[in-house]
Write a protein that holds these residues in place. Structure first.
Motif, short mmCIF file in Angstrom:
data_model
loop_
_atom_site.label_atom_id
_atom_site.label_comp_id
_atom_site.label_asym_id
_atom_site.label_seq_id
_atom_site.Cartn_x
_atom_site.Cartn_y
_atom_site.Cartn_z
N SER A 363 30.24 43.00 39.85
CA SER A 363 31.67 43.33 39.93
C SER A 363 31.89 44.73 39.37
O SER A 363 31.40 45.08 38.29
CB SER A 363 32.49 42.31 39.15
N ILE A 366 35.17 46.74 36.14
CA ILE A 366 35.50 45.79 35.07
C ILE A 366 34.45 45.92 33.99
O ILE A 366 33.25 45.82 34.26
CB ILE A 366 35.54 44.34 35.59
N GLU A 447 45.86 44.93 32.12
CA GLU A 447 44.57 45.16 32.77
C GLU A 447 43.60 44.03 32.45
O GLU A 447 42.77 43.67 33.30
CB GLU A 447 44.00 46.50 32.32
N THR A 450 44.34 41.11 34.76
CA THR A 450 43.84 41.42 36.10
C THR A 450 42.32 41.27 36.17
O THR A 450 41.78 40.71 37.13
CB THR A 450 44.24 42.84 36.51
N ALA A 451 41.63 41.76 35.14
CA ALA A 451 40.17 41.67 35.12
C ALA A 451 39.70 40.23 35.01
O ALA A 451 38.72 39.82 35.66
CB ALA A 451 39.62 42.50 33.96
N ALA A 454 39.98 38.60 38.32
CA ALA A 454 38.92 39.07 39.23
C ALA A 454 37.59 38.40 38.91
O ALA A 454 36.84 38.02 39.83
CB ALA A 454 38.80 40.59 39.14
N GLN A 457 37.63 34.83 40.14
CA GLN A 457 37.42 34.77 41.58
C GLN A 457 35.95 35.04 41.93
O GLN A 457 35.40 34.40 42.83
CB GLN A 457 38.32 35.80 42.27
N ALA A 458 35.33 35.98 41.23
CA ALA A 458 33.91 36.25 41.47
C ALA A 458 33.05 35.05 41.11
O ALA A 458 32.05 34.75 41.78
CB ALA A 458 33.47 37.47 40.67
#
Length: 488
Positions: A363, A366, A447, A450-451, A454, A457-458
């Motif tokens: 990713s 991040i 932030e 948001t990270a 992410a 989701q990964a």
């Protein structure tokens, strides 16, 4: 984790399957706390019935209704009764002022100690005179830990036969750790760090063409601007010696920390040989100064590029810790970063190929750390543990048949995992317990959210289930982001 027999051809990449996270309880899937709460409710109800029933049952209703609620109502995958110790401990720490840490600038610390918050303040440093490695001694946990930096080629870019060979070689490394009987834990820590661009600038200074031309000037400006905006990956292995298990060898080697260092040095040599046989390149054991830089950048990520450009700065464990730490229910705030730690609560349930964590590990944009803590079990301990699990599964099956309850597929899969582990142990393989943690860092709370989204989701793309650890973010951060082989 077991391999299938579908791929028999030599060199063919073989899928693997992870054991499920056991959800067995004391009886019929109920944990000890659930059984206790249900027992209290049952005793109050039965006592009211025997005492006369009627109005007494109504008077005792708050007790047994509360017990039923605590046992059967679940929040975040846990029964309410299982949240009680977590919330109680959190309230105790809140009232005791243990969620805030501020460094005392004027008051000097005892020599040899680490300037870290919480229970890590008890850690001691020791510089091995022979290898130059920095060793971290935990007098309470009775462990001695050392870390080595490892370099390796990109696994996902290798061909399947080479990937299969490297997976097999890494299995031999883990088997070496299991056979020792003196290792408390092995931590694999993979971090993304902001790149200062120093390496790129040094390469251009040595190999570039400095003729003042337009191309040369433009390329130099591009390196100057783009270099610090990049990121790099760093991997370390931390080896922790169990000083209780190695007590006899430590006494033979002279006793004390020096004797423990002598014993750990033997394990270090064995690990280095195993890593080289697995085509992994250990680039030297971390010194106390290098460990200090890693600790400083973990708590203060903004200072990382500066410390990298000036190699002699920040290499003192006595000042490597944070200046301020504030812990909340699901976040951690340190000097220049906000952090959140996710626990990999469920590994892939289906067959996956090695490298399945690529969506998380690769990713971009991040700043995160992936920590895999491997705890080896001695053969006799593993045999007892597997025998205990088999007895519990068979007893639960008999109890379910007696009361007419149907056994679901997840319980059958857990029992098959136990049988598979028993077969692997009989074949001479070692047994390790894995704990996967993902620490996410960002400069602001927005932030960070948001990270975290992410990374979650990964993890879904990697067929893994993650949970945000609550009520223990400070302890989880030390296990996820620091190369100290800490447990949680």
């Amino acid at each position: 984790m077991s391999r299938t027999d579908t791929a028999k051809t030599a060199g063919e990449l073989v899928p693997v399957k992870f054991s499920r996270l056991t959800r067995r309880g004391l009886i019929l899937g109920l944990s000890l706390s659930q059984v206790i709460a249900l027992g209290i409710g049952g005793i109050s109800l039965v006592g009211a019935l025997y005492a006369g029933g009627g109005i007494l049952v109504l008077y005792s209703a708050p007790i047994w209704l509360l017990a039923i609620t605590l046992v059967w109502v679940r929040i975040g995958g846990r029964a309410l009764v299982e949240w009680l110790p977590v919330c109680t401990w959190w309230l105790w720490r809140t009232t005791g002022g243990q969620l805030l840490y501020r460094r005392r600038i004027v008051t000097p610390r005892p020599a040899g100690t680490l300037a870290l918050p919480g229970d890590m303040a008890r850690l001691r440093e020791y510089a091995d005179p022979e290898t130059g490695a920095g060793m971290i001694h935990d007098p309470t946990g009775n462990t001695l830990t050392v870390a080595v930096r490892v370099t390796h080629p990109a696994f996902v870019l290798l061909d399947p036969s080479e990937q299969n060979r490297r997976v097999t070689a890494w299995g031999r490394v883990l088997a070496t750790i299991c056979r020792s009987g003196r290792i408390s834990a092995l931590q694999v820590l993979e971090r993304t760090l902001p790149d200062s661009g120093q390496g790129l600038a040094e390469w251009w200074a040595e190999h570039g063409t400095h003729d003042g031309s337009w191309a040369s000037t433009t390329y130099a400006e591009l390196i100057d601007r783009a270099g610090p905006a990049g990121e790099r990956h760093a991997t370390t292995l931390s080896l922790s010696l169990d000083m209780r298990a190695a007590a006899r060898q430590i006494r033979t080697a002279g006793g004390g920390i020096k004797g423990a260092a002598n014993v750990l040095r033997q394990e270090m040599a064995t690990l280095v040989a195993a890593l080289r046989a697995a085509d992994l390149t250990p680039s030297g054991w971390l010194s106390t100064g290098e460990i200090a830089v890693m600790l400083r950048t973990a708590y203060d990520p903004a200072i990382g590029p500066t410390l990298e450009r000036h190699g002699q700065l920040g290499q003192d464990l006595a000042t490597a810790g944070p200046v301020a730490v504030t812990e909340t229910w699901d976040r951690l705030r340190t000097d220049s970063g906000h952090h959140a730690v996710l626990w990999i609560s469920e590994w892939p349930r289906s067959m996956v190929y090695p490298g399945f964590l690529a969506p998380v590990a690769l990713s971009t944009g991040i700043q995160r750390s992936i920590s895999l803590i491997c705890t080896p079990l001695r053969t006799d301990q593993a045999v007892r543990d597997i025998r205990k699990k088999k007895v519990e599964h068979i007893s639960d099956q008999a109890q379910r048949r007696r009361i007419g309850q149907i056994q679901d597929a997840s319980q059958t899969a857990e029992y098959e995992d136990v049988l598979r582990q028993e077969a692997d142990l009989t074949a001479g393989h070692g047994v390790l317990r894995y704990t996967g943690l993902i620490g996410v860092t960002a400069p602001t709370v927005e932030e960070l959210d948001t990270a975290v989204a992410a990374i979650e989701q990964a993890a879904i793309q990697a067929s893994c289930e993650t949970r945000l650890l609550v009520g223990q973010q400070a302890a989880a951060f030390t296990a996820a982001a620091l190369p100290l082989a800490r447990r949680i």
